[in-house]
Write a protein that holds these residues in place. Sequence first.
Motif, PDB file in Angstrom:
ATOM      1  N   LYS A 177       0.823  -1.210   0.000  1.00  0.00           N
ATOM      2  CA  LYS A 177       0.000   0.000   0.000  1.00  0.00           C
ATOM      3  C   LYS A 177       0.852   1.253   0.000  1.00  0.00           C
ATOM      4  O   LYS A 177       1.975   1.266   0.530  1.00  0.00           O
ATOM      5  CB  LYS A 177      -0.918   0.022   1.237  1.00  0.00           C
ATOM      6  N   LEU A 178       0.308   2.295  -0.574  1.00  0.00           N
ATOM      7  CA  LEU A 178       0.927   3.609  -0.523  1.00  0.00           C
ATOM      8  C   LEU A 178      -0.020   4.522   0.249  1.00  0.00           C
ATOM      9  O   LEU A 178      -1.237   4.490   0.038  1.00  0.00           O
ATOM     10  CB  LEU A 178       1.147   4.106  -1.949  1.00  0.00           C
ATOM     11  N   TYR A 179       0.544   5.313   1.167  1.00  0.00           N
ATOM     12  CA  TYR A 179      -0.262   6.215   1.993  1.00  0.00           C
ATOM     13  C   TYR A 179       0.094   7.664   1.692  1.00  0.00           C
ATOM     14  O   TYR A 179       1.276   8.005   1.527  1.00  0.00           O
ATOM     15  CB  TYR A 179       0.019   5.969   3.485  1.00  0.00           C
ATOM     16  N   ILE A 180      -0.929   8.510   1.643  1.00  0.00           N
ATOM     17  CA  ILE A 180      -0.715   9.957   1.636  1.00  0.00           C
ATOM     18  C   ILE A 180      -1.591  10.557   2.730  1.00  0.00           C
ATOM     19  O   ILE A 180      -2.475   9.891   3.276  1.00  0.00           O
ATOM     20  CB  ILE A 180      -1.047  10.610   0.276  1.00  0.00           C
ATOM     21  N   HIS A 181      -1.330  11.820   3.031  1.00  0.00           N
ATOM     22  CA  HIS A 181      -2.193  12.485   4.007  1.00  0.00           C
ATOM     23  C   HIS A 181      -2.435  13.912   3.549  1.00  0.00           C
ATOM     24  O   HIS A 181      -1.743  14.434   2.668  1.00  0.00           O
ATOM     25  CB  HIS A 181      -1.558  12.465   5.395  1.00  0.00           C
ATOM     26  N   GLY A 182      -3.422  14.538   4.147  1.00  0.00           N
ATOM     27  CA  GLY A 182      -3.709  15.928   3.816  1.00  0.00           C
ATOM     28  C   GLY A 182      -4.749  16.483   4.761  1.00  0.00           C
ATOM     29  O   GLY A 182      -5.282  15.763   5.622  1.00  0.00           O
ATOM     30  N   SER A 183      -5.014  17.750   4.603  1.00  0.00           N
ATOM     31  CA  SER A 183      -6.004  18.405   5.448  1.00  0.00           C
ATOM     32  C   SER A 183      -7.396  17.894   5.089  1.00  0.00           C
ATOM     33  O   SER A 183      -7.720  17.713   3.914  1.00  0.00           O
ATOM     34  CB  SER A 183      -5.942  19.910   5.238  1.00  0.00           C
ATOM     35  N   VAL A 184      -8.234  17.690   6.099  1.00  0.00           N
ATOM     36  CA  VAL A 184      -9.620  17.266   5.824  1.00  0.00           C
ATOM     37  C   VAL A 184     -10.330  18.305   4.952  1.00  0.00           C
ATOM     38  O   VAL A 184     -11.280  17.974   4.242  1.00  0.00           O
ATOM     39  CB  VAL A 184     -10.445  17.049   7.124  1.00  0.00           C
ATOM     40  N   GLY A 185      -9.873  19.551   4.978  1.00  0.00           N
ATOM     41  CA  GLY A 185     -10.537  20.601   4.208  1.00  0.00           C
ATOM     42  C   GLY A 185      -9.984  20.787   2.810  1.00  0.00           C
ATOM     43  O   GLY A 185     -10.512  21.579   2.030  1.00  0.00           O
ATOM     44  N   SER A 186      -8.941  20.062   2.464  1.00  0.00           N
ATOM     45  CA  SER A 186      -8.291  20.263   1.161  1.00  0.00           C
ATOM     46  C   SER A 186      -9.201  19.824   0.017  1.00  0.00           C
ATOM     47  O   SER A 186      -9.796  18.736   0.039  1.00  0.00           O
ATOM     48  CB  SER A 186      -6.983  19.469   1.142  1.00  0.00           C
ATOM     49  N   HIS A 187      -9.308  20.660  -0.989  1.00  0.00           N
ATOM     50  CA  HIS A 187     -10.127  20.333  -2.160  1.00  0.00           C
ATOM     51  C   HIS A 187      -9.612  19.063  -2.823  1.00  0.00           C
ATOM     52  O   HIS A 187     -10.379  18.198  -3.243  1.00  0.00           O
ATOM     53  CB  HIS A 187     -10.087  21.502  -3.150  1.00  0.00           C
ATOM     54  N   PHE A 188      -8.291  18.957  -2.900  1.00  0.00           N
ATOM     55  CA  PHE A 188      -7.649  17.765  -3.467  1.00  0.00           C
ATOM     56  C   PHE A 188      -8.094  16.502  -2.729  1.00  0.00           C
ATOM     57  O   PHE A 188      -8.571  15.528  -3.341  1.00  0.00           O
ATOM     58  CB  PHE A 188      -6.133  17.956  -3.382  1.00  0.00           C
ATOM     59  N   ILE A 189      -7.954  16.494  -1.420  1.00  0.00           N
ATOM     60  CA  ILE A 189      -8.300  15.305  -0.629  1.00  0.00           C
ATOM     61  C   ILE A 189      -9.781  14.982  -0.772  1.00  0.00           C
ATOM     62  O   ILE A 189     -10.172  13.821  -0.983  1.00  0.00           O
ATOM     63  CB  ILE A 189      -7.925  15.526   0.859  1.00  0.00           C
ATOM     64  N   ARG A 190     -10.615  16.015  -0.708  1.00  0.00           N
ATOM     65  CA  ARG A 190     -12.051  15.769  -0.806  1.00  0.00           C
ATOM     66  C   ARG A 190     -12.438  15.261  -2.194  1.00  0.00           C
ATOM     67  O   ARG A 190     -13.433  14.565  -2.360  1.00  0.00           O
ATOM     68  CB  ARG A 190     -12.830  17.040  -0.441  1.00  0.00           C
ATOM     69  N   SER A 191     -11.599  15.606  -3.203  1.00  0.00           N
ATOM     70  CA  SER A 191     -11.918  15.189  -4.571  1.00  0.00           C
ATOM     71  C   SER A 191     -11.610  13.720  -4.825  1.00  0.00           C
ATOM     72  O   SER A 191     -12.131  13.134  -5.766  1.00  0.00           O
ATOM     73  CB  SER A 191     -11.129  16.030  -5.581  1.00  0.00           C
ATOM     74  N   ILE A 192     -10.734  13.138  -4.032  1.00  0.00           N
ATOM     75  CA  ILE A 192     -10.324  11.755  -4.317  1.00  0.00           C
ATOM     76  C   ILE A 192     -10.706  10.765  -3.226  1.00  0.00           C
ATOM     77  O   ILE A 192     -10.657   9.559  -3.443  1.00  0.00           O
ATOM     78  CB  ILE A 192      -8.808  11.646  -4.598  1.00  0.00           C
ATOM     79  N   GLU A 193     -11.122  11.261  -2.040  1.00  0.00           N
ATOM     80  CA  GLU A 193     -11.326  10.341  -0.913  1.00  0.00           C
ATOM     81  C   GLU A 193     -12.515   9.418  -1.105  1.00  0.00           C
ATOM     82  O   GLU A 193     -12.620   8.400  -0.425  1.00  0.00           O
ATOM     83  CB  GLU A 193     -11.443  11.121   0.411  1.00  0.00           C
ATOM     84  N   GLN A 194     -13.409   9.763  -2.048  1.00  0.00           N
ATOM     85  CA  GLN A 194     -14.572   8.899  -2.282  1.00  0.00           C
ATOM     86  C   GLN A 194     -14.216   7.691  -3.142  1.00  0.00           C
ATOM     87  O   GLN A 194     -15.060   6.819  -3.356  1.00  0.00           O
ATOM     88  CB  GLN A 194     -15.701   9.686  -2.952  1.00  0.00           C
ATOM     89  N   GLY A 195     -13.002   7.667  -3.681  1.00  0.00           N
ATOM     90  CA  GLY A 195     -12.585   6.469  -4.401  1.00  0.00           C
ATOM     91  C   GLY A 195     -12.699   6.562  -5.910  1.00  0.00           C
ATOM     92  O   GLY A 195     -12.729   5.528  -6.594  1.00  0.00           O
ATOM     93  N   ASN A 196     -12.738   7.758  -6.454  1.00  0.00           N
ATOM     94  CA  ASN A 196     -12.671   7.840  -7.918  1.00  0.00           C
ATOM     95  C   ASN A 196     -11.236   7.531  -8.366  1.00  0.00           C
ATOM     96  O   ASN A 196     -10.288   7.630  -7.586  1.00  0.00           O
ATOM     97  CB  ASN A 196     -13.158   9.207  -8.443  1.00  0.00           C
TER      98      ASN A 196
END
Lengths: 207, 207
Positions: free
Chosen positions: A55-74
């Motif tokens: 596995k590869l892990y990344i992290h980011g702010s819960v408010g980041s547009h980037f994180i919110r754009s990918i966290e749903q699994g697209n």
Amino acid sequence: MQTSRTTPSRLAKRAHYDEATIHPILDEALFCTVSYVIDGQPMAIPTAYVRKGDKLYIHGSVGSHFIRSIEQGNPVCISVMLTDGLVLAKSAFHHSVNYRSVVIFAKAEKVTDEAERMEALALITDHLIPGRWNDLRPTTNSEMRKTTVLAFSLDEASAKVRTGGPGDEPEDENLPTWAGVIPMQTVRLTPVPAQNSLETALPDYLQ
Amino acid sequence: MQTSRTTPSRLAKRAHYDEATIHPILDEALFCTVSYVIDGQPMAIPTAYVRKGDKLYIHGSVGSHFIRSIEQGNPVCISVMLTDGLVLAKSAFHHSVNYRSVVIFAKAEKVTDEAERMEALALITDHLIPGRWNDLRPTTNSEMRKTTVLAFSLDEASAKVRTGGPGDEPEDENLPTWAGVIPMQTVRLTPVPAQNSLETALPDYLQ
């Protein structure tokens, strides 16, 4: 794993699908570029990461547009590149680059287990600065609440590697042009203390 | 240019839209990552490039799947990152990276003018190895026919830059933890001649 989209259209001999090639590249590089799609538009963000197992892990702010754009699994495409040298041939056409790159096709899995989240943050920190995590105060609950951790499977990862000198046309071999490799390396220079650390000795893990 | 998609959701103070910030980053970095979309799936390829004026040029084989996927002008996202240092704060949470990055939203324009194609190849070569092009035999018509050159407008380019030391929480300032910056740099090492160049002196532009 070799799939249609991890099979290059050209120079297939440079492609690798084994962990023994892929993992060391991911462990040596510090940053990846995460590409994703919003309404048909490609977007890309460079970010820190770490590999653990497959596995590869990344992290980011819960408010980041980037994180919110990918966290749903697209679907995302994660790429990593290490540049080892510039390859100078006797013709411009055969100039090349020695590199080791990895491309991963995957979908984010949002990590919710608190122990796995904390471990991922520790591993990301120690990937950038080995030994750092244990020298730091514990991360607070408030800091954890502000942080999203995402995991990506390496199942559909592939590497491309070029090594060695130039490959010239036979008719160019005897041209009196210098040819060879200019090796490249990313180096860490002497650490520069912040104002609030001027009286603190540099720890062993940073020597 | 500032548009909705070049405006970051966080840390907007790090964003820049002026050529005076964007051009030097593009001129210093050697490789970009080109992200594009096929059937909703993001793809990403690292490649060499050069900036001239308000355009960025890349090249590739006419047969490359990557080149054929973007030459018709579907949207791409081109990203470039220079890593200047690792920023060590007194908490893990405030660790950061000093970087200079550029993101470009654009569509490929296939360059068809032969003089512009040749100039782009010369500039890409000299971007990687300043002075190299004039030391090489002329590129042949056959080599030119095998090569596609693509141009991208920089109209929708933006930069993000972080500099300086860590920003710690007031309550962490006095922790006895070393904090500061580990500068990073990519360096070129001594050129290594190929077998067919052992008797050729290293040219001045490689010294």
